[in-house]
Design a protein around this motif. Sequence first.
Motif, PDB file in Angstrom:
ATOM      1  N   LYS A 228       0.820  -1.222   0.000  1.00  0.00           N
ATOM      2  CA  LYS A 228       0.000   0.000   0.000  1.00  0.00           C
ATOM      3  C   LYS A 228       0.848   1.263   0.000  1.00  0.00           C
ATOM      4  CE  LYS A 228      -1.832  -1.136   3.951  1.00  0.00           C
ATOM      5  NZ  LYS A 228      -1.385  -2.522   4.066  1.00  0.00           N
ATOM      6  N   THR A 229       1.807   1.303   0.946  1.00  0.00           N
ATOM      7  CA  THR A 229       2.591   2.530   1.107  1.00  0.00           C
ATOM      8  C   THR A 229       3.487   2.766  -0.103  1.00  0.00           C
ATOM      9  OG1 THR A 229       2.509   2.179   3.482  1.00  0.00           O
ATOM     10  CG2 THR A 229       4.139   3.740   2.692  1.00  0.00           C
ATOM     11  N   THR A 230       4.068   1.681  -0.624  1.00  0.00           N
ATOM     12  CA  THR A 230       4.898   1.775  -1.826  1.00  0.00           C
ATOM     13  C   THR A 230       4.086   2.357  -2.978  1.00  0.00           C
ATOM     14  OG1 THR A 230       6.155  -0.162  -1.112  1.00  0.00           O
ATOM     15  CG2 THR A 230       6.241   0.382  -3.463  1.00  0.00           C
TER      16      THR A 230
ATOM     17  N   ALA B 211      -2.550   7.608   6.832  1.00  0.00           N
ATOM     18  CA  ALA B 211      -3.587   7.279   7.810  1.00  0.00           C
ATOM     19  C   ALA B 211      -3.305   5.948   8.499  1.00  0.00           C
ATOM     20  CB  ALA B 211      -4.955   7.242   7.119  1.00  0.00           C
ATOM     21  N   ASP B 212      -2.084   5.444   8.343  1.00  0.00           N
ATOM     22  CA  ASP B 212      -1.705   4.213   9.020  1.00  0.00           C
ATOM     23  C   ASP B 212      -1.071   4.577  10.366  1.00  0.00           C
ATOM     24  OD1 ASP B 212      -0.654   1.795   9.881  1.00  0.00           O
ATOM     25  OD2 ASP B 212      -0.080   1.174   7.857  1.00  0.00           O
ATOM     26  N   ALA B 213      -1.504   3.899  11.429  1.00  0.00           N
ATOM     27  CA  ALA B 213      -0.953   4.195  12.759  1.00  0.00           C
ATOM     28  C   ALA B 213       0.571   4.010  12.774  1.00  0.00           C
ATOM     29  CB  ALA B 213      -1.612   3.307  13.802  1.00  0.00           C
TER      30      ALA B 213
ATOM     31  N   ILE C 257      -4.640   8.620  -0.039  1.00  0.00           N
ATOM     32  CA  ILE C 257      -4.735   8.197   1.363  1.00  0.00           C
ATOM     33  C   ILE C 257      -4.151   6.798   1.538  1.00  0.00           C
ATOM     34  CG2 ILE C 257      -6.292   7.812   3.320  1.00  0.00           C
ATOM     35  CD1 ILE C 257      -8.359   9.595   1.781  1.00  0.00           C
ATOM     36  N   ASP C 258      -3.068   6.732   2.298  1.00  0.00           N
ATOM     37  CA  ASP C 258      -2.453   5.435   2.621  1.00  0.00           C
ATOM     38  C   ASP C 258      -3.098   4.959   3.918  1.00  0.00           C
ATOM     39  OD1 ASP C 258      -0.812   3.246   2.926  1.00  0.00           O
ATOM     40  OD2 ASP C 258       0.910   4.402   3.641  1.00  0.00           O
ATOM     41  N   ASN C 259      -4.002   4.013   3.765  1.00  0.00           N
ATOM     42  CA  ASN C 259      -4.834   3.590   4.880  1.00  0.00           C
ATOM     43  C   ASN C 259      -4.250   2.359   5.555  1.00  0.00           C
ATOM     44  OD1 ASN C 259      -7.516   4.343   5.942  1.00  0.00           O
ATOM     45  ND2 ASN C 259      -7.911   2.176   5.600  1.00  0.00           N
TER      46      ASN C 259
ATOM     47  N   ALA D  83       2.952   4.932  10.831  1.00  0.00           N
ATOM     48  CA  ALA D  83       3.196   5.812   9.702  1.00  0.00           C
ATOM     49  C   ALA D  83       4.583   5.613   9.094  1.00  0.00           C
ATOM     50  CB  ALA D  83       3.025   7.256  10.161  1.00  0.00           C
ATOM     51  N   ASN D  84       4.651   5.414   7.782  1.00  0.00           N
ATOM     52  CA  ASN D  84       5.957   5.382   7.115  1.00  0.00           C
ATOM     53  C   ASN D  84       5.913   5.851   5.661  1.00  0.00           C
ATOM     54  OD1 ASN D  84       4.684   3.171   6.057  1.00  0.00           O
ATOM     55  ND2 ASN D  84       6.206   1.680   6.695  1.00  0.00           N
ATOM     56  N   LEU D  85       4.782   6.452   5.284  1.00  0.00           N
ATOM     57  CA  LEU D  85       4.686   7.007   3.933  1.00  0.00           C
ATOM     58  C   LEU D  85       5.754   8.083   3.718  1.00  0.00           C
ATOM     59  CD1 LEU D  85       3.196   7.225   1.196  1.00  0.00           C
ATOM     60  CD2 LEU D  85       1.565   8.783   2.292  1.00  0.00           C
TER      61      LEU D  85
END
Length: 249
Positions: free
Chosen positions: A15-17, A39-41, A129-131, A43-45
């Motif tokens: 997802k983040t990639t 929006a991921d707890a 949005i990176d969920n 976070a690493n985006l």
Amino acid sequence: MGYSIALAGKGGTGKTTLAGLLVRYLVEKGKTPVLAVDADANANLNEVLGLEVGETLGDAREQMKKGAPSGMTKDLFMEMKVQEAVVEADGFDLIVMGRPEGPGCYCAANTLLTQFLDKLLDNYRFTVIDNEAGMEHISRLTTDNVEVLLVVSDPTHRGVQAASRIVDLTEQLGLSIQRRMLIVNQAKDGQEAMIREVVGRFGLELAGIVPEDPLVREFDLEGKPTVDLADNSPALNAAYRIFDRIAGE
Ligand SMILES: Nc1ncnc2c1ncn2[C@@H]1O[C@H](COP(=O)(O)OP(=O)(O)O)[C@@H](O)[C@H]1O
Ligand SMILES: [Mg+2]
């Protein structure tokens, strides 16, 4: 109003990639301004995008629970915090939701946050949005429409089944999503026909297949931002063909 594209899927699917590559794509195509929302707890985006992050909205929610500083309404305080949390980069901005630390109810803070996030989103042509996997999050994140939900899966039957459950969940939650599509990521050579077959079995719409690309993992291992991949990266090219279809016009 902006056009929102959200990514969801099990952890480790990519997802983040893909969110990072989508941000790069939109900026390259001049479809700016773009807002990237982590929006991921966990976070690493920001790492994929090569950015440093300061305060997150988790910090803001934590502070709001203790009350706004004296002489300031909660509304004004939250609006200020949202503004402060925006990281500005070249052609796009990033905002990190983070997670509040303590237990207890953040309902009031979340309601206010949603309100100001919606207002923020209006300033951008595209929002990515990176969920995290749990889709309840998206409903809390914004009351605005999500145009495209990209559910990411690995190339396995169980992975596609999990993606299919996420799609079902978004329907049960009554989220306002126009299109739900699947990306199968990290596919190996020769798997395409089988992937299409399995995706068809679950009745999902396949946005496309992205190959396993050793350089993507190598960049991650070395801590290099994924968005710095060379133009000839097979994963980047496959992702761009998908993005042409969903955000190209
Ligand atoms: N197409 C790909 N080829 C090779 N490695 C990939 C690919 N997509 C993602 N990865 C790697 O897989 C791992 C998980 O990706 P990530 O985007 O963090 O997943 P998620 O956000 O869904 O948890 C990372 O190490 C990433 O570099
Ligand atoms: Mg992630």
